[in-house]
Design an enzyme around this catalytic site. Structure first.
Site, PDB file in Angstrom:
ATOM      1  CG  PHE A  37      41.413  30.464  51.281  1.00  0.00           C
ATOM      2  CD1 PHE A  37      41.317  30.753  49.927  1.00  0.00           C
ATOM      3  CD2 PHE A  37      41.752  31.480  52.156  1.00  0.00           C
ATOM      4  CE1 PHE A  37      41.544  32.025  49.451  1.00  0.00           C
ATOM      5  CE2 PHE A  37      41.981  32.770  51.687  1.00  0.00           C
ATOM      6  CZ  PHE A  37      41.887  33.043  50.334  1.00  0.00           C
TER       7      PHE A  37
ATOM      8  CE  LYS B 229      38.865  42.310  35.120  1.00  0.00           C
ATOM      9  NZ  LYS B 229      38.236  43.587  34.787  1.00  0.00           N
TER      10      LYS B 229
ATOM     11  CD  GLN C  23      38.689  31.827  42.535  1.00  0.00           C
ATOM     12  OE1 GLN C  23      38.735  30.773  43.144  1.00  0.00           O
ATOM     13  NE2 GLN C  23      38.682  32.987  43.145  1.00  0.00           N
TER      14      GLN C  23
ATOM     15  CD  GLU D  23      39.113  23.310  45.902  1.00  0.00           C
ATOM     16  OE1 GLU D  23      38.204  23.027  45.101  1.00  0.00           O
ATOM     17  OE2 GLU D  23      39.185  22.824  47.039  1.00  0.00           O
TER      18      GLU D  23
END
Lengths: 335, 748
Positions: B245, B645, B650, B717
């Protein structure tokens, strides 16, 4: 962690006569963490797992005896507990996670230490961990700390859910020590920090919790364990309330209330419980009870929210218990 | 034959899933070379000062302790400060572990114990005694705000926002106005896998380093520079990364100290951080943002004024893009923004998932909700009213922006049109129900990346690039890319990532890996195909039908086999046979995907973003301050989706993180000592299962041939951007109360 010696006593007597600076090991969910964090530094660890003490037995008086080494999960799932003491089962299931409850024991639950950030961090002064060094929680980040039963020396919350229900149920803790056996009411088992915050409870050196007795009294459907926390599961209480009411013809005959998350020990005020006797449920009564329970509460820097939330939690829990609609620990809706 | 396609665009399950769940996937702390030493770090309990005395006599008595390394006895490291600049290149003076006696942040390493066992090292670390001379410090953000500054241009890589019109004047004249100060608590990345390094000292003295990082080549460059090692002496692996991250963008102190220990002791070393130590390095900066919006009563934005401040350390100037997003995304004639940073005595804040946008987009979208209500207009209608088809800040066209479609489709899926406007109008028992929405925007970046494609005699296709799969599914999407580009079944493709010696790839981050590494793999496979065909054309013993097929351009590559015609009969040739006919063991190419002339021109002339529209339902027990998220829908417009998928996974993961940001996550700074006190998972609350409802992720069709060679934008993100605002806006709709401080916790 620091080096320590280890033994697995075969008898209770042997365990009670362990060397000085012994810590007793049961499930280990708290002690091992604390040793890894360098908070607990026992010279010797005596593992109690060979001592049995994991049974849950019906008593002649109709009560139950919970073995100190019975796991939290087994206790909550036991038919006699789930059936007769749903308040206790509910409080156990409100705590920790399934994995922890599968290992953690009833005796260990009584003796778990605070989750105070400063207690857990050996770099910070803490009277509970290192007597005389001062209380860093005062004036620090103390959103999770206690507002009741605090002292200048310590404002650490006692974190258990199970013990809050035990206090509402007026359980008895059975102990065996070098000087023999004794029994202590749960409400007297944990200590206020006062000037000696390093002593969490009344255990004497070598003394071991062997079982917990639940009295026969039951509250039928008029009970609840309501827990408010920072997320919906797997967090310690900000405020919790365990309540049992005896209601006949719409009148509360007597009531038991214990609070978690707000006190340095499970918080009970007999005078507040007495207010309930002989009265029908009402907003004004419940407000008075909450006020009495929280009398003397003193927030510090970050935990004033507990003082705002606590009366609301108490009143909501009293309504849940009065209505006979206890809080579910799986459905997160609070009715 | 019924072949399930594994091409780009298919929902292929992770090809590394089996290795991960069976423990075959090796992470940084797992290699176990002979003679491994364990390193445990001692951290400073003070924020500023210097080491006055350090006693390790008791610690050295612990059996198995080999060395205790401090600033006094450490081996030689690079002389110049600039040698310690890592790949992220934050301007300032980079922290140099164990450089000298000075303490610059709480948690700074002051010693590291090396021992034959982890247990001995950890016990000895507890026995190292350090006396400190304490200097005054400030770790309080509010106090730091008084010292906020803008670094000089030479000390900054920040591009200031562009103003337009006269925002203050337009604001003063606007009939409808809202303004407010928003605050975000600092957050820690807290990947599941904690930072760890294993340095294997090989027989020839070279270092094979296994590090938890997002950029093996970046760590390799850092180590060789900071430790004055020659480049060919260090090789860095990170084949598997248990989440990062952004915490793996910079080389963290564990890798430096592990390598320094290996250099000193000439033995293999492993250093792992504990969860509390994970709170001693990077974190998402604490932020305040003042937003003032003016509009006309018909719901037309007239003025936008944004001022933001984030924190940084005393020694580096970490800056984020927090103030620009609304100016880019909304049509509005007058807009201005300003940004400064506030220094305090902590480690330097750093990029965490959608850095800048997570803070700035969410706050701006909360303000948009306020102004929509001030105009008495549905927040979705308000956003459509002020929709910009261009990058409104730079007045540039966009390569694509299907945000309108995302808003419309998301709203339809959610059932937004049934929403009553008035806050507090839906009640069920003790709970108030609220619906909120927000939009998201994030950069869609592309960076030049290289990849190798190699066809071997066993008929397998090997793909290699120094990209990192930080848990996102990079192995899988690159296998899909190769499968399509080389028309080969996915089970005959091997993907090799996470090794500094592989073809060059930028550090994984910014959601650019799918677009960039994907393009490199595609290109390499195309060139390899050409090379194979050329070799067949030139070969001596090639069957006539193949030669003919090549000449007539009807030799095809399908399902890993060459197909052609021989006297009206279909005939095939395997890769194995093809290579043997050519007389080679393998065919290999290495290619670099670049934007190209067209792409470079496009990058100069057009702005590139990913967009989303998020819809949320909450139930709020207002009396008890309990918020339950009961529905989340995110409609994402991110160009071509390589694998729905893994892409949806995400986005969902980011939405969970955003739910944490909105309701739970907060690193509690005790400014008296400069330490984040809730440094464990019991008290730093990430969402539990009970906090997260079913989440629907929709991908909106968005064809974009300019954005990157494969038309891919990246999705790592975007799920952060807008989700926290949608939750906060839903809480307003439920309760009528505006919370401008995140997280919104019980009792706030």
């Amino acid at each position: 962690m620091r080096r320590f010696s280890y033994s697995r006593p075969a008898t209770l007597d042997e365990a009670c006569h362990s060397a000085e600076h012994t810590r007793f090991l049961a499930g280990g969910t708290n002690l091992i963490d604390l040793m890894k964090s360098d908070v607990e530094r026992p010279a010797h660890v005596a593992d109690l797992k060979a001592l049995g003490m994991h049974h849950i037995d019906e008593q002649p008086d109709g009560g139950l005896r919970l073995g100190a080494l019975a796991t939290n999960a087994d206790t909550a799932a036991h038919p006699l507990v789930a059936d007769r003491y749903p308040l206790l089962a509910s409080a156990i299931l409100a705590g920790a996670s399934p994995q922890i409850r599968n290992v953690a024991t009833n005796g260990g639950n009584l003796n778990q230490r605070t989750r105070c950030h400063y207690f857990y961090d050996p770099d910070m002064p803490c009277n509970k961990r290192s007597p005389g060094t001062g209380c860093s929680a005062r004036g620090g980040r103390n959103r999770i700390m206690a507002i009741l039963g605090t002292s200048d020396a310590c404002i650490a919350t006692f974190p258990s859910d199970m013990c809050v229900a035990l206090a509402a149920l007026k359980a008895t803790v059975n102990l065996t020590g070098p000087e023999g056996e004794r029994s202590v009411p749960i409400r007297d088992y944990h200590r206020l920090p006062g000037e000696t915050p390093w002593r969490d409870n009344i255990l004497r050196p070598g003394e071991i919790v062997t079982s917990i007795d639940l009295p026969p009294a039951s509250f039928g459907p008029h009970h609840t364990y309501l827990k408010i926390r920072d997320r919906l599961s797997f967090a310690f209480a900000i405020v919790s309330a365990a309540i049992g009411l005896q209601i006949e013809d719409g009148i509360i005959r007597h009531g038991r209330i214990a609070l978690g998350g707000v006190g340095t020990k499970p918080w009970c005020v007999p005078a507040a419980e007495a207010l309930l006797e002989g009265k029908p449920p009402s907003h004004s009564l419940f407000r008075d009870v909450a006020e009495r329970l929280l009398q003397g509460a003193m927030p510090d820097r970050d935990n004033a929210a507990k003082l705002r939330l606590a009366p609301r939690v108490i009143e909501r829990a009293l309504w849940q218990a009065s209505a006979g609609t206890p809080q579910s620990q799986t459905d997160k809706t609070i009715r | 034959m019924n072949v399930i396609s594994t091409n780009i665009g298919q929902s292929v399950s992770r090809i590394d899933g089996f290795a991960k769940v069976t423990g075959q996937a090796k992470y940084a702390a797992e290699p176990h070379p002979p003679g491994l030493l364990y390193g445990v770090i001692v951290n400073s309990p003070i924020a500023r000062g210097q080491i006055a005395a350090l006693r390790d006599t008791e610690a050295r008595k612990i059996p198995g302790v080999v060395e205790i390394m401090t600033h006094r006895n450490r081996p030689h490291t690079a002389l110049f400060e600039k040698s310690y600049v890592d790949g992220l290149g934050v301007p300032g003076s980079p922290y140099r572990p164990l450089h000298d006696a000075e303490i610059r942040f709480n948690g700074q390493p002051v010693a590291i114990v090396f021992a034959e066992t982890f247990e001995a090292a950890r016990e000895a670390a507890m026995l190292v005694e350090v006396d400190y001379e304490r200097w005054p410090h400030n770790a309080d953000f509010e106090a730091a705000l008084h010292q906020k500054y803008m670094p000089s241009k030479t000390r900054s890589n920040y591009v200031p926002p562009k103003s337009r019109g006269n925002a203050p004047e337009a604001y003063a004249l606007s009939p409808v106005k809202v303004e407010g100060r928003y605050h975000l608590a600092p957050e820690h990345h807290n990947p599941m896998e904690m930072h760890a390094t294993t340095v294997i000292v090989e027989d020839d003295g070279t270092f094979t380093v296994w590090d938890k990082t997002q950029g093996p080549q970046s760590v390799q460059a850092y180590l060789t520079s900071a430790l004055s090692l020659s480049g060919d002496k260090v090789r860095v692996h990170n084949p598997y990364v248990g989440g990062a991250f952004g915490s793996g963008l910079r080389a963290q102190y564990n890798v430096f100290l592990a390598a320094l220990g290996a250099k000193m002791l000439k033995r293999s070393v492993r250093v792992t951080l504990t969860r509390p130590q994970m709170f001693t390095h990077v974190f998402r900066p604490e932020a305040v943002m003042d937003i003032a919006l003016g509009a006309s009563p018909d719901g037309t934005l007239q003025s936008m004024i944004v001022e933001g401040v984030t924190d940084t350390s005393r020694f580096e100037h970490n800056m984020e893009n927090i103030v620009v997003w609304g100016l880019i995304n909304y049509k509005c004639p007058n807009a201005t923004a300003g940004y400064t940073i506030a220094p305090r005595d902590t480690y330097t804040s750093s990029d965490m998932r959608a850095p800048g946008a997570t803070t700035g987009v969410n706050f701006f979208e909360m303000a948009i909700d306020e102004i929509a209500y001030a105009c008495n207009m549905d927040p979705l209608t308000f956003r459509l009213n002020n929709y910009s088809d261009t990058d409104a800040m730079h007045d540039m066209p966009l390569t694509s922006k299907a945000l309108r479609e995302a808003m419309v489709q998301g709203a339809q899926h959610f059932g937004w049109h049934d929403r009553p406007m008035a806050p507090g109008s839906i009640r069920d028992g003790n709970e108030l129900i609220g619906w909120g929405m927000a939009t998201g925007i994030w950069d869609a970046m592309f960076s030049p990346t290289s990849a190798r494609a190699r066809l071997t005699a066993d008929g397998r296709l090997h793909i290699a690039t120094a990209a990192s799969d930080i848990g996102t599914g990079t192995y899988t999407i690159l296998a899909q890319t190769a499968s399509e580009a080389f028309s080969t079944p996915i089970d005959r493709i091997d993907i090799e990532l996470g090794d500094s010696t592989l073809p060059e790839c930028p550090t994984e981050g910014g959601s650019w890996t799918a677009a960039s590494a994907g393009a490199a793999v595609w290109l390499a496979c195309q060139i390899l195909r050409e090379k194979l065909f050329k070799a067949l054309a030139k070969g001596k013993n090639i069957p006539a039908w193949v030669k003919q097929g090549l000449e007539q351009d009807n030799l095809t590559l399908e399902d890993g086999i060459l197909h052609g015609m021989n006297e009206n009969q279909k005939i095939v040739l395997s890769f194995q046979d093809a290579l043997s006919l050519i007389g080679q063991d393998a065919l290999e190419v290495e290619e670099t995907a670049k934007p190209g002339l067209r792409g470079t021109i496009s990058q100069m002339r057009k702005a590139r973003f990913t967009h989303s529209a998020v819809f949320c339902e909450v139930r709020v027990d207002q009396e008890l301050g309990i918020v339950r998220i009961t529905r989340l829908v995110n409609a994402v417009a991110a160009g071509r989706i390589m694998n729905p998928k893994t892409a949806a996974s995400q986005v969902r993961g980011a939405m969970v993180m955003a739910a944490g940001m909105a309701l739970h996550e907060e690193s509690l700074m005790d400014e008296r000592v400069g330490r984040f006190m809730n440094h464990n998972f019991a008290e730093y609350h990430i969402p539990a299962h009970a906090d997260i409802p079913d989440m629907d992720v929709l991908f909106v069709e968005e064809k974009d041939s300019e954005i990157s060679p494969l038309g891919v934008k990246g999705v790592g993100e975007i799920g952060m951007c807008g989700t926290a605002a949608a939750i906060a806006n839903a809480i307003f709709h439920a309760t009528g109360h505006r919370h401008r401080n995140l997280p919104i916790s019980p009792g706030s």
